[in-house]
Scaffold this motif. Structure first.
Motif, short mmCIF file in Angstrom:
data_model
loop_
_atom_site.label_atom_id
_atom_site.label_comp_id
_atom_site.label_asym_id
_atom_site.label_seq_id
_atom_site.Cartn_x
_atom_site.Cartn_y
_atom_site.Cartn_z
N UNK A 89 0.85 -1.20 0.00
CA UNK A 89 0.00 0.00 0.00
C UNK A 89 0.88 1.24 0.00
N UNK A 90 0.89 1.96 -1.11
CA UNK A 90 1.66 3.19 -1.22
C UNK A 90 3.13 3.00 -1.52
N UNK A 91 3.57 1.76 -1.71
CA UNK A 91 4.99 1.51 -1.96
C UNK A 91 5.20 1.00 -3.38
N UNK A 92 6.14 1.61 -4.07
CA UNK A 92 6.42 1.27 -5.47
C UNK A 92 7.91 1.05 -5.67
N UNK A 93 8.21 0.15 -6.59
CA UNK A 93 9.57 0.00 -7.11
C UNK A 93 9.51 0.40 -8.57
N UNK A 94 10.47 1.17 -9.01
CA UNK A 94 10.49 1.56 -10.40
C UNK A 94 11.91 1.69 -10.90
N UNK A 95 12.04 1.50 -12.19
CA UNK A 95 13.31 1.66 -12.86
C UNK A 95 13.31 3.07 -13.42
N UNK A 96 14.41 3.80 -13.21
CA UNK A 96 14.47 5.19 -13.65
C UNK A 96 15.78 5.48 -14.35
N UNK A 97 15.72 6.38 -15.29
CA UNK A 97 16.95 6.89 -15.88
C UNK A 97 17.69 7.66 -14.79
N UNK A 98 19.00 7.45 -14.71
CA UNK A 98 19.79 8.06 -13.64
C UNK A 98 19.64 9.57 -13.60
N UNK A 99 19.53 10.20 -14.76
CA UNK A 99 19.45 11.67 -14.78
C UNK A 99 18.07 12.20 -14.43
N UNK A 100 17.08 11.34 -14.29
CA UNK A 100 15.72 11.77 -13.94
C UNK A 100 15.71 12.39 -12.53
N UNK A 101 14.98 13.45 -12.39
CA UNK A 101 14.94 14.20 -11.14
C UNK A 101 13.97 13.58 -10.14
N UNK A 102 14.49 13.19 -8.98
CA UNK A 102 13.64 12.67 -7.91
C UNK A 102 12.74 13.77 -7.37
N UNK A 103 13.27 14.97 -7.25
CA UNK A 103 12.45 16.06 -6.71
C UNK A 103 11.29 16.39 -7.64
N UNK A 104 11.47 16.26 -8.95
CA UNK A 104 10.37 16.50 -9.89
C UNK A 104 9.28 15.44 -9.72
N UNK A 105 9.68 14.18 -9.52
CA UNK A 105 8.71 13.11 -9.29
C UNK A 105 7.93 13.38 -8.01
N UNK A 106 8.62 13.73 -6.94
CA UNK A 106 7.96 14.00 -5.67
C UNK A 106 7.02 15.21 -5.78
N UNK A 107 7.42 16.19 -6.58
CA UNK A 107 6.57 17.37 -6.78
C UNK A 107 5.27 16.99 -7.52
N UNK A 108 5.36 16.08 -8.49
CA UNK A 108 4.16 15.62 -9.20
C UNK A 108 3.22 14.90 -8.24
N UNK A 109 3.78 14.07 -7.37
CA UNK A 109 2.96 13.37 -6.38
C UNK A 109 2.32 14.38 -5.42
#
Length: 159
Positions: A89-109
């Motif tokens: 519940x609420x936990x995800x595993x994902x594959x990401x490009x290394x240069x992808x911004x974690x802060x941008x993902x968190x901002x979308x959420x």
């Protein structure tokens, strides 16, 4: 026997390319293994957790369900080649490009939550990741599973 001859309730589900879906645990491991063989030097395995989705007292069930559905779409869209899985519940595993911004993902959420009058600070967001290349050249599902477990439980000794 063609599956079209089966009653609808017995037909196998088929993933539709135009409607991405979270992978099952085993399918996710195989997808990560395949992607790592081609792009491992440029990919990270990320664990993302939104504690609010597992906390029944944090929000009404309808709100949590709609938030989870939107989070899943955000995660799928952000994942490299749509390779992502929900592990709880609420936990995800994902594959990401290394240069992808974690802060941008968190901002979308956070924006998804704020559209439901939930502040980002209430989400209980956690994210951690590791470079796939650190797992070695002969990556297999068992190694990926161990790495995912280490991301999910960083307080445990490394296996």
């Amino acid at each position: 026997m063609l599956t079209t001859n089966l009653p609808e309730a017995m037909r196998p589900e088929v993933r539709k390319p135009d409607k991405p879906a979270l992978a099952s645990g085993h399918e996710f491991m195989l997808l990560v293994e395949s992607a790592a063989q081609e792009m491992g030097e440029r990919l990270d395995l990320m664990r993302l957790n939104a504690a609010i989705l597992g906390d029944e007292a944090a929000a009404p069930p309808e709100t949590r369900a709609s938030l989870q559905a939107e989070f899943e779409q955000i995660v799928l869209n952000d994942a490299y080649d749509g390779i992502a899985s929900r592990t709880g519940a609420g936990e995800y595993l994902l594959l990401r490009a290394r240069e992808a911004s974690t802060s941008a993902l968190l901002a979308k959420l956070g924006a998804a939550a704020e559209s439901r009058a939930i502040y980002q600070s209430q989400l209980g967001l956690e994210a951690n990741s590791l470079q796939l290349s650190t797992l070695g050249p002969n990556l297999n599902p068992a190694g990926i599973r161990r790495a995912a477990d280490n991301l999910r439980h960083p307080d445990r000794p490394l296996q």
